[in-house]
Design an enzyme around this catalytic site. Structure first.
Site, short mmCIF file in Angstrom:
data_model
loop_
_atom_site.label_atom_id
_atom_site.label_comp_id
_atom_site.label_asym_id
_atom_site.label_seq_id
_atom_site.Cartn_x
_atom_site.Cartn_y
_atom_site.Cartn_z
N HIS A 1 65.18 101.68 40.59
CA HIS A 1 63.93 102.13 40.97
C HIS A 1 64.46 101.90 42.65
O HIS A 1 65.68 102.06 43.18
CB HIS A 1 63.45 100.47 40.35
P1 TYD Z 1 63.46 92.90 39.67
O1 TYD Z 1 63.69 93.48 41.15
O2 TYD Z 1 62.42 94.30 38.94
O3 TYD Z 1 64.71 93.20 38.86
P2 TYD Z 1 65.96 94.36 39.27
O4 TYD Z 1 65.27 95.48 38.98
O5 TYD Z 1 67.53 94.51 39.33
O6 TYD Z 1 65.58 94.97 37.29
O7 TYD Z 1 63.32 91.62 39.85
C1 TYD Z 1 63.58 91.43 38.38
C2 TYD Z 1 62.22 89.93 37.77
O8 TYD Z 1 62.14 88.81 39.52
C3 TYD Z 1 60.37 90.80 38.06
O9 TYD Z 1 59.88 89.89 36.97
C4 TYD Z 1 60.07 90.00 39.11
C5 TYD Z 1 61.09 88.92 39.71
N1 TYD Z 1 60.82 89.22 41.71
C6 TYD Z 1 60.26 88.14 42.08
O10 TYD Z 1 59.22 87.57 41.70
N2 TYD Z 1 60.61 88.51 43.20
C7 TYD Z 1 61.30 88.94 44.36
O11 TYD Z 1 61.17 89.38 45.31
C8 TYD Z 1 61.59 89.75 43.15
C9 TYD Z 1 63.14 91.10 43.82
C10 TYD Z 1 61.71 90.03 41.64
#
Ligand code: TYD
Length: 136
Positions: free
Chosen positions: A51
């Site tokens: 992303h």
């Molecule tokens: P995400 O950034 O979407 O991970 P990836 O891009 O690797 O799929 O994060 C995964 C989950 O973690 C998402 O449901 C939100 C949560 N999250 C938080 O609550 N706080 C944060 O700082 C981050 C980075 C993720």
């Protein structure tokens, strides 16, 4: 490299008892730290990220092990392998990025310039290209 992306060397205090590195808010890295998170226990072959962020700037360090940061600016891709705890990669906003090729026991520390906000994410590559072009 690509649009402000750069490797930043951190201080390294070499000591026979074990080495020490650090960074401080607005020192070493070019933004004010709002948030830290880390990725660990990644099963072989898994990819995290995939992303872009509208506002978040990031600094990514391989505190342990190694992984690749794959960046795309909408036109071309760049793969940077991180494998030392005394430097990291500065990633400006509006670059598509994923973390791949994690070694066993890899630990990725990510510090961000913004608090977590789902609305800062661009999760569709086509949307990313549109927003990227509009920001040119
Ligand atoms: P995400 O950034 O979407 O991970 P990836 O891009 O690797 O799929 O994060 C995964 C989950 O973690 C998402 O449901 C939100 C949560 N999250 C938080 O609550 N706080 C944060 O700082 C981050 C980075 C993720």
């Amino acid at each position: 490299m690509m649009e402000g992306v750069r490797l930043i060397n951190l201080p390294k205090i070499i000591d026979p008892r074990g080495n020490l590195s650090f960074f401080e808010n607005e020192n070493q890295i070019p933004f004010k730290i709002k948030r830290s998170y880390w990725i660990y226990d990644v099963p072989g072959g898994q990819v995290r990220g995939g992303h872009a962020f509208k506002e978040s700037q990031e600094f990514i360090i391989a505190l342990s092990g190694s992984f690749d940061v794959v960046l795309h600016n909408g036109v071309s891709e760049k793969r940077i392998n991180l494998n030392r705890s005394y430097y990291g990669l500065y990633v400006p906003k509006l670059l598509w990025r994923s973390l791949e090729n994690f070694s066993t026991n890899a630990l990725a520390l990510i510090v961000s310039s913004v608090a977590y906000s789902p609305s800062d994410y661009i999760r569709d590559f086509k949307d990313f290209k549109t927003i990227k072009n509009a920001n040119k």
